[in-house]
Design a protein around this motif. Structure first.
Motif, PDB file in Angstrom:
ATOM      1  N   SER A  36      -8.262  -6.230   8.515  1.00 27.43           N
ATOM      2  CA  SER A  36      -9.674  -6.088   8.134  1.00 27.43           C
ATOM      3  C   SER A  36     -10.400  -5.157   9.092  1.00 27.43           C
ATOM      4  CB  SER A  36     -10.361  -7.459   8.103  1.00 27.43           C
ATOM      5  OG  SER A  36      -9.805  -8.250   7.076  1.00 27.43           O
ATOM      6  N   PHE A  37     -10.138  -5.298  10.389  1.00 27.39           N
ATOM      7  CA  PHE A  37     -10.757  -4.384  11.355  1.00 27.39           C
ATOM      8  C   PHE A  37     -10.251  -2.954  11.151  1.00 27.39           C
ATOM      9  CE2 PHE A  37     -11.872  -8.102  14.142  1.00 27.39           C
ATOM     10  CZ  PHE A  37     -13.231  -7.854  14.173  1.00 27.39           C
ATOM     11  N   ALA A  38      -8.946  -2.797  10.908  1.00 26.56           N
ATOM     12  CA  ALA A  38      -8.388  -1.459  10.675  1.00 26.56           C
ATOM     13  C   ALA A  38      -8.989  -0.841   9.418  1.00 26.56           C
ATOM     14  CB  ALA A  38      -6.862  -1.538  10.564  1.00 26.56           C
ATOM     15  N   LEU A  39      -9.114  -1.645   8.357  1.00 27.71           N
ATOM     16  CA  LEU A  39      -9.690  -1.163   7.106  1.00 27.71           C
ATOM     17  C   LEU A  39     -11.170  -0.864   7.268  1.00 27.71           C
ATOM     18  CD1 LEU A  39      -9.285  -0.481   4.134  1.00 27.71           C
ATOM     19  CD2 LEU A  39      -9.619  -2.920   3.613  1.00 27.71           C
ATOM     20  N   TYR A  40     -11.874  -1.691   8.021  1.00 22.82           N
ATOM     21  CA  TYR A  40     -13.291  -1.435   8.299  1.00 22.82           C
ATOM     22  C   TYR A  40     -13.463  -0.074   8.975  1.00 22.82           C
ATOM     23  CZ  TYR A  40     -17.613  -1.329  10.918  1.00 22.82           C
ATOM     24  OH  TYR A  40     -18.807  -0.920  11.467  1.00 22.82           O
TER      25      TYR A  40
ATOM     26  N   LYS B 253     -11.395   2.471   9.145  1.00 23.43           N
ATOM     27  CA  LYS B 253     -10.991   3.581   8.284  1.00 23.43           C
ATOM     28  C   LYS B 253     -12.069   3.864   7.233  1.00 23.43           C
ATOM     29  CE  LYS B 253      -6.715   4.075   6.793  1.00 23.43           C
ATOM     30  NZ  LYS B 253      -5.474   3.916   5.976  1.00 23.43           N
ATOM     31  N   THR B 254     -12.641   2.813   6.680  1.00 25.62           N
ATOM     32  CA  THR B 254     -13.694   2.977   5.674  1.00 25.62           C
ATOM     33  C   THR B 254     -14.903   3.662   6.295  1.00 25.62           C
ATOM     34  OG1 THR B 254     -12.884   1.020   4.494  1.00 25.62           O
ATOM     35  CG2 THR B 254     -15.097   1.777   3.945  1.00 25.62           C
TER      36      THR B 254
ATOM     37  N   GLU C  58      -2.336   1.285   8.152  1.00 24.87           N
ATOM     38  CA  GLU C  58      -2.226   2.411   9.076  1.00 24.87           C
ATOM     39  C   GLU C  58      -3.566   3.105   9.279  1.00 24.87           C
ATOM     40  OE1 GLU C  58       0.949   5.117   8.201  1.00 24.87           O
ATOM     41  OE2 GLU C  58       2.338   3.486   7.754  1.00 24.87           O
ATOM     42  N   ASP C  59      -3.779   3.578  10.493  1.00 25.30           N
ATOM     43  CA  ASP C  59      -4.964   4.372  10.799  1.00 25.30           C
ATOM     44  C   ASP C  59      -4.828   5.744  10.143  1.00 25.30           C
ATOM     45  OD1 ASP C  59      -5.918   2.326  12.458  1.00 25.30           O
ATOM     46  OD2 ASP C  59      -4.950   3.171  14.229  1.00 25.30           O
ATOM     47  N   ASN C  60      -5.956   6.441  10.019  1.00 21.08           N
ATOM     48  CA  ASN C  60      -5.946   7.817   9.540  1.00 21.08           C
ATOM     49  C   ASN C  60      -6.785   8.637  10.515  1.00 21.08           C
ATOM     50  OD1 ASN C  60      -6.618  10.309   8.280  1.00 21.08           O
ATOM     51  ND2 ASN C  60      -6.035   9.434   6.308  1.00 21.08           N
ATOM     52  N   ASP C  61      -6.092   9.441  11.333  1.00 17.31           N
ATOM     53  CA  ASP C  61      -6.759  10.247  12.346  1.00 17.31           C
ATOM     54  C   ASP C  61      -6.793  11.736  11.985  1.00 17.31           C
ATOM     55  OD1 ASP C  61      -7.152   8.006  14.015  1.00 17.31           O
ATOM     56  OD2 ASP C  61      -5.139   8.201  14.838  1.00 17.31           O
TER      57      ASP C  61
END
Length: 166
Positions: free
Chosen positions: A34-38, A40-41, A99-102
């Motif tokens: 949820s934190f990763a998706l937050y 990324k969003t 996964e993160d998106n950098d």
């Protein structure tokens, strides 16, 4: 014989320790995702570009706020089951599966697709957690998981519809 004091964070629960640990592990994974998706969003909200900028920018901000709004409840469910939850960004990164998106640039179309897939992956994790909490007879978490699943499905639906052509 001396009395032994309970551990400082030992929250009383009627869920057996093995079940509680399994519930906590599932919820901590959902919390990390949820934190990763937050993030990324929010990243995509800040960097979206193109002819539908305003619509996407506003939708992504609403979705990020909704995701962030679930994090405290997830962490508190972990604590209510007698366990501890995530403590840091490093802890999140050790538990996350999204996964993160950098990347320096992501097209709006690719942003929507990636977030849709991530929300659907979260739905899968939520459904798996539902089985775990049901086996542990954790009715309170089970009911909340239904709500979180519905929210993630709705986000995926909105992202799908917003990405349609024509």
């Amino acid at each position: 014989m001396a009395d032994t004091a309970p551990a400082p964070l030992a929250t009383p629960t009627d869920i057996t320790s093995n079940s509680a640990k399994t519930v906590a592990e599932a919820l901590n994974g959902i919390l990390a995702d949820s934190f990763a998706l937050y993030l990324k969003t929010k990243n995509f909200h800040w960097h979206v570009s193109g002819p539908h900028f305003r619509d996407y920018h506003l939708m992504l901000d609403e979705q990020a706020a909704q995701i962030l709004g679930t994090t405290d409840a997830i962490a508190e469910r972990v604590r209510k089951t007698g366990n501890t939850t995530l403590r840091s960004i490093g802890d999140i990164s050790r538990h996350q599966t999204i996964e993160d998106n950098d990347k320096d640039f992501v097209s709006a179309e690719d942003m929507l697709k990636e977030l849709r897939e991530d929300n659907l992956a979260l739905v899968t994790s939520l459904r798996e957690a539902k089985d775990i909490v049901d086996d542990a007879k954790d009715n309170a978490t089970s009911g909340i998981l239904d709500e979180w699943t519905d929210l993630a499905e709705e986000r995926a639906w909105f992202l799908f519809e917003a990405s349609r052509k024509g």
